[in-house]
Design an enzyme around this catalytic site. Structure first.
Site, PDB file in Angstrom:
ATOM      1  N   ASP A  11       7.312  37.148  58.824  1.00 58.64           N
ATOM      2  CA  ASP A  11       7.923  37.471  57.402  1.00 58.64           C
ATOM      3  C   ASP A  11       6.629  37.544  56.460  1.00 58.64           C
ATOM      4  OD1 ASP A  11      10.313  37.798  58.612  1.00 58.64           O
ATOM      5  OD2 ASP A  11      11.088  35.967  57.602  1.00 58.64           O
ATOM      6  N   GLU A  45       8.990  46.573  61.053  1.00 63.59           N
ATOM      7  CA  GLU A  45       7.811  46.665  60.795  1.00 63.59           C
ATOM      8  C   GLU A  45       7.653  48.103  60.222  1.00 63.59           C
ATOM      9  OE1 GLU A  45       7.496  46.758  65.586  1.00 63.59           O
ATOM     10  OE2 GLU A  45       8.771  46.115  63.815  1.00 63.59           O
ATOM     11  N   ASP A  83      51.441  33.989  17.555  1.00 64.95           N
ATOM     12  CA  ASP A  83      51.763  33.208  16.630  1.00 64.95           C
ATOM     13  C   ASP A  83      51.502  31.869  16.742  1.00 64.95           C
ATOM     14  OD1 ASP A  83      53.036  32.884  14.024  1.00 64.95           O
ATOM     15  OD2 ASP A  83      54.973  32.183  14.983  1.00 64.95           O
ATOM     16  N   ASP A 103      55.821  35.698  19.396  1.00 61.82           N
ATOM     17  CA  ASP A 103      56.482  35.187  18.206  1.00 61.82           C
ATOM     18  C   ASP A 103      57.759  34.749  18.350  1.00 61.82           C
ATOM     19  OD1 ASP A 103      57.440  34.647  15.360  1.00 61.82           O
ATOM     20  OD2 ASP A 103      55.751  35.841  14.944  1.00 61.82           O
ATOM     21  N   ASP A 104      58.170  33.378  18.015  1.00 58.83           N
ATOM     22  CA  ASP A 104      59.687  32.906  18.279  1.00 58.83           C
ATOM     23  C   ASP A 104      60.500  33.560  17.409  1.00 58.83           C
ATOM     24  OD1 ASP A 104      58.131  31.534  16.099  1.00 58.83           O
ATOM     25  OD2 ASP A 104      59.895  30.064  16.280  1.00 58.83           O
ATOM     26  N   ASP A 149       3.644  52.046  60.848  1.00 58.07           N
ATOM     27  CA  ASP A 149       3.912  51.069  61.634  1.00 58.07           C
ATOM     28  C   ASP A 149       3.113  49.964  61.947  1.00 58.07           C
ATOM     29  OD1 ASP A 149       6.549  50.801  63.851  1.00 58.07           O
ATOM     30  OD2 ASP A 149       4.523  50.136  64.617  1.00 58.07           O
ATOM     31  N   ILE A 150       3.303  48.654  61.804  1.00 56.99           N
ATOM     32  CA  ILE A 150       2.292  47.646  61.763  1.00 56.99           C
ATOM     33  C   ILE A 150       1.853  47.660  63.357  1.00 56.99           C
ATOM     34  CG2 ILE A 150       1.650  45.336  61.584  1.00 56.99           C
ATOM     35  CD1 ILE A 150       3.703  45.128  59.000  1.00 56.99           C
TER      36      ILE A 150
END
Length: 454
Positions: free
Chosen positions: A344, A370, A53, A9-10, A327-328
């Site tokens: 993937d 994997e 203000d 505020d001034d 495990d693949i």
């Protein structure tokens, strides 16, 4: 609840008066004498609330508000514009500039403290969300810009037992939002408030206690974050301030100015959308932190955390813990022959088949490459072996789709099962036995289940 308030505020007397009122209630107060100083101090001090203000030299309150709301470092700080009594044009301009509320001079003590406390609660929520988001950014699980709370039509529930008044509010909002009166919703008892963005609550209602409704919504878990805009008469301002104390987000006085109503609704919806977007991003970041991005299964970090917790329970007598490692078979040759893109595809389809064939309480994880691990709480060895065998059959029972569905590939998997043997076992003990069982399955010809269960 205390907070750091920046007062701009001034006029020195005005600054001193607001500082005294707030300091008396144990708020920390900083002051600025113009808009530019307010912007600079806000960036440097990061206060909890800013009181601006309207009419100030160098830079007025509107320009300062727009700058602060456009700055990512300060846009989350609530701003209250301080205007002359009855200055409708300035109120609307302030709300349009992004202000969260306004006060009229001379500033009433009760109105000042109620609004500051209400906005402080919102700021506390924002600080917590921003802190968690900053942690997520440091961890690398949150990227991109901050959510912008993009504005789309909001679902608004109007709670007023005066149907004519409720319809007038609905008509004033229907061009930009999706308002619904409590009569149209069939009453509060049958309304689950699903998807509601804002509640507008009239304190004039006679058939129910509006303050109790406000308290109920702010207590219930499903609605405590729902913003509430209360409507009050000037003669009943004390009840309006009481609603703010109970958790209401904002207040508008009768007679209702439709432009002010629209501006306040926009402000509350914008804030809710911003908080919702922050929470969604945090939820997504939490998921990213524990999820393998290729397969959607839990990652190694989460696997080790869960394994430790369930093993502790098993050691305390909660029942046996079983684990199997899958495990693949010959996965390296898949990558070498068809490329990593096909590899993937195989990993993702394998993860899906494994997820579909373990039990709801089991925790399927990708350990790396994997190799996959399934944690099975309160599960004996024979049951774990049966689940592992079911996974094996569904992997080899039908060829995998590769090359975006153009080709087919036969895939098999070897699995090793281990179950806790005695109290005091560690994660390494259980995983080592499962690994040994897996090695035995590989050595015996692959595509089978071996167990080191008790």
């Amino acid at each position: 609840m205390s907070a750091h308030v920046l007062v701009a505020d001034d006029i020195l007397a005005n600054r001193k008066l607001l500082q005294a009122k707030l300091s008396h209630e144990y708020f920390q107060v900083s002051t600025a004498c113009n808009g530019q100083e307010a912007v600079d101090l806000a960036r440097a001090l990061q206060p909890d609330i800013i009181l601006l203000d309207v009419m100030m030299p160098v830079m007025d309150g509107f320009e300062a508000c727009e700058i602060l709301k456009a700055d990512r470092s300060t846009q989350h700080i609530p701003i209250v514009m301080v205007t002359a009594l009855g200055d409708r044009e300035h109120r609307l301009k302030g709300l349009s500039a992004g202000a969260d509320d306004f006060l009229t001079k001379p500033v009433d003590d009760f109105a000042l403290l109620s609004r500051v406390r209400a906005l402080t609660k919102y700021k506390l929520v924002m600080d917590e969300l921003r802190s968690r988001e900053a942690s997520g950014r440091r961890m690398g699980v949150i990227e991109g810009d901050d959510p912008n709370g993009q504005m789309s039509p909001a679902r608004i529930l109007i709670v007023d037992d005066n149907e004519r008044q409720a319809r007038r509010i609905s008509l004033a909002l229907k061009d930009d939002h999706l308002p619904m009166t409590i009569q149209e919703a069939g009453g509060l008892s049958g309304n689950k408030n699903t998807g509601i963005d804002l509640l507008i609550l009239s304190l004039e209602s006679k058939s129910f206690d509006p303050l109790r409704i406000c308290a109920h919504f702010k207590t219930a878990i499903g609605t405590r974050d729902l913003p509430i805009l209360v409507i009050a008469d000037f003669e009943d301002e004390a009840r309006g301030m009481r609603a703010l104390e109970l958790g209401a987000s904002d207040i508008i006085m009768r007679p209702i100015d439709t432009e002010e109503l629209s501006a306040r609704v926009k402000t509350q919806v914008r804030k809710k959308r911003y908080v919702d977007a922050m929470r969604r991003r945090l939820d997504e970041s939490m998921e990213l932190a524990i999820t393998d991005q290729l397969t959607g299964l839990y990652n190694r970090r989460h696997m080790l955390n869960q394994l430790g917790q369930f093993l502790n329970r098993a050691n305390r007598g909660d029942g046996p813990l079983s684990v199997f490692i899958a495990d693949i078979d010959h996965f390296k040759s898949v990558n070498d022959t068809y490329g990593h893109d096909v590899g993937d595809e195989v990993l993702k389809q394998f993860a899906e088949r494994m997820r579909e064939n373990v039990r709801p309480a089991d925790i399927p994880c990708r350990q790396g490459g994997e190799e996959f691990v399934v944690i099975m709480p309160n599960t004996a060895g024979d049951v774990a072996s049966s689940v592992a065998e079911r996974v094996r059959r569904h992997v080899c029972g039908e060829p995998f789709r590769i090359d975006s569905g153009k080709g087919r590939l036969d895939v098999t998997v070897s699995l090793g099962v281990a179950t806790t043997l005695s109290a005091g076992e560690t994660e390494d003990d259980v995983i080592k036995r499962a690994d040994e069982a897996l090695y035995e399955a590989k050595h015996a010809g692959r595509n089978q289940v071996k167990s080191r269960a008790a």
